[in-house]
Design an enzyme around this catalytic site. Structure first.
Site, PDB file in Angstrom:
ATOM      1  N   THR A  12      41.800  39.896  34.911  1.00  0.00           N
ATOM      2  CA  THR A  12      41.659  41.659  35.416  1.00  0.00           C
ATOM      3  C   THR A  12      42.121  42.277  35.148  1.00  0.00           C
ATOM      4  O   THR A  12      43.438  41.810  34.219  1.00  0.00           O
ATOM      5  CB  THR A  12      42.099  41.261  37.231  1.00  0.00           C
ATOM      6  OG1 THR A  12      41.892  42.297  36.985  1.00  0.00           O
ATOM      7  CG2 THR A  12      43.575  40.330  37.186  1.00  0.00           C
ATOM      8  N   ASP A  13      41.671  43.010  35.001  1.00  0.00           N
ATOM      9  CA  ASP A  13      42.444  44.198  33.882  1.00  0.00           C
ATOM     10  C   ASP A  13      43.505  44.464  34.692  1.00  0.00           C
ATOM     11  O   ASP A  13      44.031  45.289  33.648  1.00  0.00           O
ATOM     12  CB  ASP A  13      41.379  45.672  34.015  1.00  0.00           C
ATOM     13  CG  ASP A  13      40.443  46.264  35.150  1.00  0.00           C
ATOM     14  OD1 ASP A  13      41.255  45.736  36.157  1.00  0.00           O
ATOM     15  OD2 ASP A  13      40.319  46.909  34.670  1.00  0.00           O
ATOM     16  N   GLU A  14      43.778  44.589  35.698  1.00  0.00           N
ATOM     17  CA  GLU A  14      45.030  45.150  36.829  1.00  0.00           C
ATOM     18  C   GLU A  14      46.078  44.785  36.536  1.00  0.00           C
ATOM     19  O   GLU A  14      47.078  45.229  36.733  1.00  0.00           O
ATOM     20  CB  GLU A  14      44.465  44.995  38.293  1.00  0.00           C
ATOM     21  CG  GLU A  14      43.445  45.539  38.627  1.00  0.00           C
ATOM     22  CD  GLU A  14      43.406  45.367  40.303  1.00  0.00           C
ATOM     23  OE1 GLU A  14      44.175  45.015  40.492  1.00  0.00           O
ATOM     24  OE2 GLU A  14      42.418  45.970  40.920  1.00  0.00           O
TER      25      GLU A  14
ATOM     26  N   TYR B 156      48.561  41.489  44.066  1.00  0.00           N
ATOM     27  CA  TYR B 156      47.711  40.641  43.816  1.00  0.00           C
ATOM     28  C   TYR B 156      48.074  40.669  41.446  1.00  0.00           C
ATOM     29  O   TYR B 156      47.956  39.479  41.170  1.00  0.00           O
ATOM     30  CB  TYR B 156      47.230  41.195  43.577  1.00  0.00           C
ATOM     31  CG  TYR B 156      45.607  40.879  42.814  1.00  0.00           C
ATOM     32  CD1 TYR B 156      44.977  39.906  42.783  1.00  0.00           C
ATOM     33  CD2 TYR B 156      44.496  41.628  41.835  1.00  0.00           C
ATOM     34  CE1 TYR B 156      43.474  39.394  41.912  1.00  0.00           C
ATOM     35  CE2 TYR B 156      43.730  42.286  41.469  1.00  0.00           C
ATOM     36  CZ  TYR B 156      43.285  40.230  41.109  1.00  0.00           C
ATOM     37  OH  TYR B 156      42.362  39.769  40.982  1.00  0.00           O
TER      38      TYR B 156
ATOM     39  N   LYS C 149      48.149  37.187  39.138  1.00  0.00           N
ATOM     40  CA  LYS C 149      47.458  37.051  37.935  1.00  0.00           C
ATOM     41  C   LYS C 149      47.968  37.205  36.372  1.00  0.00           C
ATOM     42  O   LYS C 149      47.332  36.712  35.676  1.00  0.00           O
ATOM     43  CB  LYS C 149      46.130  38.257  37.806  1.00  0.00           C
ATOM     44  CG  LYS C 149      44.827  38.186  39.163  1.00  0.00           C
ATOM     45  CD  LYS C 149      44.129  36.997  39.395  1.00  0.00           C
ATOM     46  CE  LYS C 149      43.317  36.756  38.237  1.00  0.00           C
ATOM     47  NZ  LYS C 149      42.468  34.943  38.614  1.00  0.00           N
TER      48      LYS C 149
HETATM   49  P1  NAD Z   1      36.865  36.093  46.105  1.00  0.00           P
HETATM   50  O1  NAD Z   1      37.393  37.005  46.627  1.00  0.00           O
HETATM   51  O2  NAD Z   1      35.458  36.615  45.693  1.00  0.00           O
HETATM   52  O3  NAD Z   1      36.066  34.639  45.372  1.00  0.00           O
HETATM   53  C1  NAD Z   1      38.155  33.342  45.446  1.00  0.00           C
HETATM   54  C2  NAD Z   1      36.854  32.203  45.959  1.00  0.00           C
HETATM   55  O4  NAD Z   1      37.891  31.700  45.376  1.00  0.00           O
HETATM   56  C3  NAD Z   1      36.858  32.262  47.232  1.00  0.00           C
HETATM   57  O5  NAD Z   1      36.050  31.148  47.755  1.00  0.00           O
HETATM   58  C4  NAD Z   1      37.840  31.360  47.815  1.00  0.00           C
HETATM   59  O6  NAD Z   1      37.499  30.062  48.445  1.00  0.00           O
HETATM   60  C5  NAD Z   1      38.600  30.436  46.674  1.00  0.00           C
HETATM   61  N1  NAD Z   1      39.945  30.482  46.654  1.00  0.00           N
HETATM   62  C6  NAD Z   1      40.742  30.546  46.873  1.00  0.00           C
HETATM   63  N2  NAD Z   1      42.172  30.201  46.766  1.00  0.00           N
HETATM   64  C7  NAD Z   1      41.639  28.843  46.042  1.00  0.00           C
HETATM   65  C8  NAD Z   1      42.608  27.771  46.328  1.00  0.00           C
HETATM   66  N3  NAD Z   1      43.591  27.931  46.520  1.00  0.00           N
HETATM   67  N4  NAD Z   1      42.274  25.874  45.646  1.00  0.00           N
HETATM   68  C9  NAD Z   1      40.409  26.716  45.288  1.00  0.00           C
HETATM   69  N5  NAD Z   1      39.996  27.544  45.852  1.00  0.00           N
HETATM   70  C10 NAD Z   1      40.509  29.243  45.857  1.00  0.00           C
HETATM   71  O7  NAD Z   1      36.970  36.395  44.267  1.00  0.00           O
HETATM   72  P2  NAD Z   1      36.089  37.212  43.297  1.00  0.00           P
HETATM   73  O8  NAD Z   1      35.539  39.044  43.252  1.00  0.00           O
HETATM   74  O9  NAD Z   1      35.480  36.459  43.201  1.00  0.00           O
HETATM   75  O10 NAD Z   1      36.629  36.519  41.669  1.00  0.00           O
HETATM   76  C11 NAD Z   1      36.773  35.731  41.096  1.00  0.00           C
HETATM   77  C12 NAD Z   1      37.845  35.626  40.051  1.00  0.00           C
HETATM   78  O11 NAD Z   1      37.863  37.091  39.377  1.00  0.00           O
HETATM   79  C13 NAD Z   1      39.329  35.680  40.678  1.00  0.00           C
HETATM   80  O12 NAD Z   1      40.355  35.332  39.112  1.00  0.00           O
HETATM   81  C14 NAD Z   1      39.784  37.488  40.209  1.00  0.00           C
HETATM   82  O13 NAD Z   1      41.071  37.710  40.015  1.00  0.00           O
HETATM   83  C15 NAD Z   1      38.720  37.441  38.941  1.00  0.00           C
HETATM   84  N6  NAD Z   1      38.084  38.889  39.322  1.00  0.00           N
HETATM   85  C16 NAD Z   1      37.897  39.953  40.122  1.00  0.00           C
HETATM   86  C17 NAD Z   1      37.014  40.980  39.678  1.00  0.00           C
HETATM   87  C18 NAD Z   1      36.354  42.054  40.712  1.00  0.00           C
HETATM   88  O14 NAD Z   1      35.771  42.736  40.743  1.00  0.00           O
HETATM   89  N7  NAD Z   1      35.808  40.975  41.785  1.00  0.00           N
HETATM   90  C19 NAD Z   1      37.209  41.088  38.159  1.00  0.00           C
HETATM   91  C20 NAD Z   1      37.928  41.151  37.403  1.00  0.00           C
HETATM   92  C21 NAD Z   1      38.586  39.812  37.543  1.00  0.00           C
HETATM   93  O1  DAU Z   2      40.029  46.290  38.376  1.00  0.00           O
HETATM   94  C1  DAU Z   2      39.983  44.556  38.756  1.00  0.00           C
HETATM   95  C2  DAU Z   2      40.131  43.930  40.473  1.00  0.00           C
HETATM   96  O2  DAU Z   2      39.088  44.725  40.941  1.00  0.00           O
HETATM   97  C3  DAU Z   2      39.993  42.101  40.415  1.00  0.00           C
HETATM   98  O3  DAU Z   2      41.018  42.006  39.794  1.00  0.00           O
HETATM   99  C4  DAU Z   2      40.415  42.490  42.390  1.00  0.00           C
HETATM  100  O4  DAU Z   2      39.907  41.421  42.210  1.00  0.00           O
HETATM  101  C5  DAU Z   2      39.251  43.650  42.859  1.00  0.00           C
HETATM  102  O5  DAU Z   2      39.369  43.745  43.940  1.00  0.00           O
HETATM  103  C6  DAU Z   2      39.462  44.737  42.608  1.00  0.00           C
HETATM  104  O6  DAU Z   2      40.249  45.393  42.417  1.00  0.00           O
HETATM  105  P1  DAU Z   2      40.695  47.277  43.186  1.00  0.00           P
HETATM  106  O7  DAU Z   2      41.615  46.902  44.091  1.00  0.00           O
HETATM  107  O8  DAU Z   2      40.610  48.028  42.152  1.00  0.00           O
HETATM  108  O9  DAU Z   2      39.458  46.589  44.012  1.00  0.00           O
HETATM  109  P2  DAU Z   2      38.903  47.705  45.468  1.00  0.00           P
HETATM  110  O10 DAU Z   2      37.476  47.718  46.120  1.00  0.00           O
HETATM  111  O11 DAU Z   2      39.864  47.069  46.992  1.00  0.00           O
HETATM  112  O12 DAU Z   2      39.372  49.221  45.611  1.00  0.00           O
HETATM  113  C7  DAU Z   2      38.630  50.110  44.849  1.00  0.00           C
HETATM  114  C8  DAU Z   2      39.376  51.416  44.484  1.00  0.00           C
HETATM  115  O13 DAU Z   2      38.681  51.636  46.026  1.00  0.00           O
HETATM  116  C9  DAU Z   2      40.657  51.093  44.985  1.00  0.00           C
HETATM  117  O14 DAU Z   2      40.885  52.621  43.640  1.00  0.00           O
HETATM  118  C10 DAU Z   2      40.533  51.792  45.735  1.00  0.00           C
HETATM  119  C11 DAU Z   2      40.151  51.898  46.434  1.00  0.00           C
HETATM  120  N1  DAU Z   2      39.621  52.102  48.141  1.00  0.00           N
HETATM  121  C12 DAU Z   2      39.818  50.479  48.280  1.00  0.00           C
HETATM  122  C13 DAU Z   2      39.677  50.543  49.623  1.00  0.00           C
HETATM  123  C14 DAU Z   2      38.886  48.837  50.274  1.00  0.00           C
HETATM  124  C15 DAU Z   2      39.620  52.699  48.593  1.00  0.00           C
HETATM  125  O15 DAU Z   2      39.858  54.066  48.745  1.00  0.00           O
HETATM  126  N2  DAU Z   2      38.748  52.774  50.144  1.00  0.00           N
HETATM  127  C16 DAU Z   2      39.362  51.401  50.798  1.00  0.00           C
HETATM  128  O16 DAU Z   2      39.049  50.732  52.174  1.00  0.00           O
END
Ligand code: NAD
Ligand code: DAU
Length: 337
Positions: free
Chosen positions: A123-125, A150, A154
């Site tokens: 992630t970019d975080e 988180y 990562k």
């Molecule tokens: P998600 O939470 O939707 O899915 C995570 C999956 O991992 C789930 O199916 C869960 O059951 C599985 N999991 C959790 N713990 C586990 C374990 N111990 N063993 C096996 N499986 C396990 O997450 P996502 O949003 O699909 O993100 C996937 C990956 O991409 C993550 O590594 C996250 O850090 C990264 N990522 C997400 C975003 C985003 O915007 N969602 C952006 C950049 C990177």
């Molecule tokens: O940048 C990549 C990341 O994006 C991934 O690594 C993470 O897995 C993914 O969850 C996401 O993280 P964020 O914290 O940016 O996503 P979230 O959807 O939780 O929040 C997006 C923005 O919205 C953030 O500025 C917080 C805000 N927010 C979020 C929630 C849940 C609100 O204002 N209200 C809310 O209820």
């Protein structure tokens, strides 16, 4: 090729598997997932019974589970993680167990089994937060500065993956991607939370002043970027992946969704801010564009509308997801606004 996809029942993992089997029908996929609250096999119903797809339930932090599933695997694509920042603020322990310890166990198994590639999805975080007026974006040379449990977990996983390359020559690649949106995203994340709350007649909770900025990317663009890295990426390298949008504050994202659904701006409410809330993320994706020919193809406004349509058409999916455990989490997170 035999791919082991960890976390394939989650949001991005399931989009990856559906895309990969359609576009690489000669490959085999083993989906290895613990099925936490975020894992949902409904996402993969359309490929159940496909001969070159298999699901195995297991935990990446359990060495025995991993040793059994990794036999004969060529490529590991590692998505499995605890992924929600707010949950990491309530309890960081599962984030360390899965994201750090789980990644280390997976790396050891990959090394022992001579996998041809270990691709780590990150992630970019991990880079921390940009100021709103900062002309610079995150790039591959940006220092790590994680600010939530988180992102710290990562960052730990990224460093371990990189260390296995330098220390043991494990053939790794890493991608750090910005915020994804699209089908099958768990409705704890802001876009599906806003859409489904409005569909349920509830308000959209916006943290703090609502002027936080994320770099939105449609999930298929992320999947295609990973495909480009698996295909042409250089071993040992990191690639940053981001969207095509200019900065859009969260409050504007919420207003766009309100407009698409024909609701009123009165359906948005400001709530207590997230502790340590990162102000802004923005990605310079010129390395992956120049070296691998990838760029984002899905613009925000069109694909936000299509995403809203998807949630409208898949009400059974999100209503099921929003029942049970989710209710308890929602109360804890939002009840004292
Ligand atoms: P998600 O939470 O939707 O899915 C995570 C999956 O991992 C789930 O199916 C869960 O059951 C599985 N999991 C959790 N713990 C586990 C374990 N111990 N063993 C096996 N499986 C396990 O997450 P996502 O949003 O699909 O993100 C996937 C990956 O991409 C993550 O590594 C996250 O850090 C990264 N990522 C997400 C975003 C985003 O915007 N969602 C952006 C950049 C990177
Ligand atoms: O940048 C990549 C990341 O994006 C991934 O690594 C993470 O897995 C993914 O969850 C996401 O993280 P964020 O914290 O940016 O996503 P979230 O959807 O939780 O929040 C997006 C923005 O919205 C953030 O500025 C917080 C805000 N927010 C979020 C929630 C849940 C609100 O204002 N209200 C809310 O209820």
């Amino acid at each position: 090729m035999r791919l082991l996809v960890t976390g394939g029942a989650g949001f991005i993992g399931s989009n990856f598997i559906l895309y990969w089997l359609k576009n690489h029908p000669e490959d085999e996929i083993v989906n290895f997932d613990k099925l936490t609250y975020a894992g949902n096999l409904e996402n993969l119903k359309s490929i159940e019974g496909t001969p070159n797809y298999k699901f195995v339930k297991g935990d990446i932090a359990n060495a025995d589970d991993v040793a059994a599933v990794i036999l004969g695997i060529d490529i590991v694509v590692h998505f499995a993680a605890e992924s929600h920042v707010d949950r990491s603020i309530h309890d960081s322990a599962p984030f360390i167990m899965t994201n750090v310890a789980g990644t280390q166990i997976l790396l050891d198994a990959a090394l022992k089994n001579n996998v041809k590639r270990f691709h780590h999805v990150s992630t970019d975080e991990v880079f921390g937060s940009l100021e709103l007026n900062d002309p610079n974006k995150f790039n591959e040379r940006t220092n790590y500065n994680p600010r939530s449990p988180y992102s710290a977990s990562k960052a730990g996983s990224d460093h371990l993956v990189s260390a296995y390359y330098y220390t043991y020559n494990l053939p790794i690649t890493i991608t750090n991607c910005s915020n994804n949106f699209g089908p099958y995203q768990f409705p704890e994340k802001i876009i599906p939370l806003a859409i489904t709350n409005l569909l349920e007649g509830k308000k959209v909770p916006i943290y703090g002043d609502g002027l936080y900025v994320r770099d939105w990317l449609y999930v298929e663009d992320h999947v295609k970027a990973i495909e480009a890295v698996l295909d042409k990426g250089k071993i040992g390298e990191t690639y940053l992946i981001g969207g095509m949008t200019e900065d859009i504050p969260n409050i504007e994202v919420a207003k766009k969704i309100v407009r698409i659904l024909g609701k009123s701006e009165g359906d948005i409410e400001f709530v207590k801010d997230r502790p340590g809330h990162d102000r802004r993320y923005a990605i310079d994706w010129s390395k992956i564009k120049n070296e691998l020919g990838w760029k984002p193809l899905h613009d925000f406004d069109t694909w936000l509308k299509k995403t809203v349509e998807w949630y409208k058409e898949n009400e059974d999916w999100w209503r099921e997801v929003k029942s049970g455990e989710y209710q308890k989490y929602y109360e804890k997170q939002y009840n004292n606004k």
